[in-house]
Scaffold this active site. Structure first.
Site, PDB file in Angstrom:
ATOM      1  N   TYR A 165       0.927  -1.356  -0.045  1.00  8.05           N
ATOM      2  CA  TYR A 165      -0.091   0.151   0.042  1.00  8.05           C
ATOM      3  C   TYR A 165       0.899   1.185   0.145  1.00  8.05           C
ATOM      4  CZ  TYR A 165      -4.204   2.672   1.157  1.00  8.05           C
ATOM      5  OH  TYR A 165      -5.088   3.673   1.089  1.00  8.05           O
ATOM      6  N   SER A 166       1.672   1.229  -0.859  1.00  9.52           N
ATOM      7  CA  SER A 166       2.675   2.362  -1.028  1.00  9.52           C
ATOM      8  C   SER A 166       2.956   2.559  -2.673  1.00  9.52           C
ATOM      9  CB  SER A 166       3.990   2.335  -0.209  1.00  9.52           C
ATOM     10  OG  SER A 166       4.704   1.162  -0.496  1.00  9.52           O
ATOM     11  N   GLY A 204       6.447   0.842  10.569  1.00 14.01           N
ATOM     12  CA  GLY A 204       5.245   0.927   9.638  1.00 14.01           C
ATOM     13  C   GLY A 204       5.382  -0.199   8.935  1.00 14.01           C
ATOM     14  N   GLY A 206       3.110  -2.476   8.077  1.00 12.03           N
ATOM     15  CA  GLY A 206       1.922  -2.892   7.350  1.00 12.03           C
ATOM     16  C   GLY A 206       1.529  -4.242   7.331  1.00 12.03           C
ATOM     17  N   THR A 226       3.857  -1.705  14.118  1.00 12.52           N
ATOM     18  CA  THR A 226       2.980  -1.319  13.445  1.00 12.52           C
ATOM     19  C   THR A 226       1.901  -0.657  14.747  1.00 12.52           C
ATOM     20  OG1 THR A 226       0.730  -1.377  12.085  1.00 12.52           O
ATOM     21  CG2 THR A 226       1.591  -3.544  13.139  1.00 12.52           C
ATOM     22  N   CYS A 388      -5.662  11.867  -5.392  1.00 14.50           N
ATOM     23  CA  CYS A 388      -4.437  11.633  -5.299  1.00 14.50           C
ATOM     24  C   CYS A 388      -3.678  11.520  -6.532  1.00 14.50           C
ATOM     25  CB  CYS A 388      -4.165  10.455  -4.168  1.00 14.50           C
ATOM     26  SG  CYS A 388      -4.749  10.834  -2.725  1.00 14.50           S
TER      27      CYS A 388
END
Length: 432
Positions: A165-166, A204, A206, A226, A388
């Site tokens: 998710y990046s 982080g 994820g 996380t 975005c």
């Protein structure tokens, strides 16, 4: 959602006390001054329409406003006012879709800026930014839960199977999303200069995809942290299923509470949630956790221009407490921390292509998303992905990849090592 809708309804009643002419005048004045590139047509309540922008650029998208309450809200805060009206169905898009509107609006707001009352409100939000991003430990956990503790089934509708998710890394324009996400992880791994047995901290982490890849492909031991209970549960399940639970540990812990020393530190897509008032704390913590000869790699969304507030729609509905920094804001804190910036790479348009594919997949699964939540949520999520993408395509949003060390010799002095794999692949393809 119910409390937000109730609050919005109360606000609408207050807005309706203004004379109709004031509503139209303020919004018309704003759009007349700001929309200079491309064309945008607004059909006001009652059926009167006006087109803003340049003649000869084609018809452009049309926004039909069904309720005059939208006018004042949009004039004072175009991002939030239009977004809430779109989510609630108080405006609809014709002759195009929400992405077409976002491209025109983002491009003009970036090039021209806001005007009138909306400009004053933006300036006020800039002043109040430290309060909006007061991301202490409890607030950080609450903000993370708002977004990342949504149903995992939602993310399966538009992410790749690894749930990256990046921003993906499109080394070639014909890459699939899956290939580009694998290329992103490989690019990061090369920047980390991993060796078997190294201790790696993933801040982080994820759903665990990067940590598991680093352990599997490079023989390192990874600790992933996380603040999302949903992400933690799946990451631990994935580690056990892959037979890597002895080498990859996932913990529900704030970065400020981590102790120990690590040979490598990596953070992808987490720094946007740190908050500008905590940058010094973040980089001081990275310095303290990093071995003397270690290396750290930070992957974060950033902006090409000067510091400013987070988009009001994104801040309220998508990433509360979130912020994408200017390069100057990051480097100022890095300098104070004593870390050495070994390299900075700026990925341009990679995230636009990533978001384009995420949105395509989400739209294809709209019915499934609506079954999970409702139509209002789907319109919100569509607007999130569309706006975005526009921001990364024409609005000055990019991705920064930083490499840091405590010693000037902790990383190679040229970038050749980053592209050895790519050169070998090109040579192989040329020989076929």
């Amino acid at each position: 959602m119910s409390a937000q809708v109730a609050g919005a309804s109360s606000s609408l009643l207050a807005l309706n006390r203004f004379p109709p002419g004031v509503h139209v005048m303020l919004l018309d004045n704003l759009l007349s001054r700001v929309i200079r590139h491309g064309r945008l047509t607004i059909i006001y309540p009652g059926g009167r329409g006006r087109t803003y922008g340049e003649a000869g650029d084609g018809p452009g998208p049309t926004i039909r406003i069904h309720h005059r309450s939208v006018l004042m809200a949009a004039a004072l805060d175009p991002s939030l006012g239009f977004a809430e009206a779109y989510m609630d169905g108080r405006l609809t898009v014709e002759n195009g879709d929400v992405y077409d509107v976002c491209m025109i609006v983002v491009h003009n707001f970036e090039k021209v800026g806001l005007a009138g009352a909306s400009r004053l409100k933006l300036a006020l939000r800039h002043l109040l930014r430290p309060i909006e991003q007061l991301n202490r430990a409890r607030a950080s956990r609450r903000n993370v839960a708002h977004h990342y503790d949504l149903s995992g089934a939602l993310y399966d509708l538009f992410l790749d199977a690894d749930r990256q998710y990046s921003c993906a890394y499109f080394a070639r324009p014909d890459m699939t999303l899956e290939e580009a996400q694998a290329a992103k992880k490989a690019h990061i791994a090369r920047k980390l200069r991993l060796e078997p047995g190294m201790r790696v901290l993933d801040i982080g982490s994820g759903w665990g995809g990067l940590a598991l890849s680093l352990a599997r492909d490079h023989g390192v031991d990874v600790t992933g942290i996380t603040l999302s209970t949903e992400q933690l549960a799946l990451a631990r399940q994935r580690a056990a299923k892959a037979g890597l639970a002895d080498r990859v540990k996932f913990e529900l812990i704030d970065y400020r509470a981590v102790t120990g020393r690590f040979d490598r530190i990596v953070s992808v897509g987490m720094f946007e949630h740190v908050g500008v008032g905590f940058y010094d704390i973040f980089f001081n913590k990275v310095r303290d956790l990093l071995a003397d000869d270690g290396a750290a790699m930070l992957h974060t969304i950033g902006r090409t221009g000067s510091p400013g507030p987070t988009n009001s729609f994104i801040a309220k509905y998508i990433f509360p407490g979130g912020y994408t920094p200017a390069l100057s804001e990051v480097m100022t804190s890095v300098e104070r921390s004593g870390l050495i910036a070994a390299d900075v790479e700026i990925l341009r348009l990679h995230y636009a292509e990533t978001l384009k594919e995420w949105r395509r997949r989400f739209l294809a699964n709209w019915d499934k998303a609506e079954a999970l939540y409702d139509a209002r949520f789907c319109r919100m999520w569509d607007l999130y992905l569309a706006s975005c993408e526009a921001s990364f395509r024409v609005g000055g949003q990019v991705v920064f990849q930083f490499q840091f060390g405590r010693d000037v010799a902790s990383l190679p002095i040229t970038r050749d090592y980053l592209y050895v794999h790519d050169n070998r692949e090109n040579t192989r393809l040329a020989a076929q």
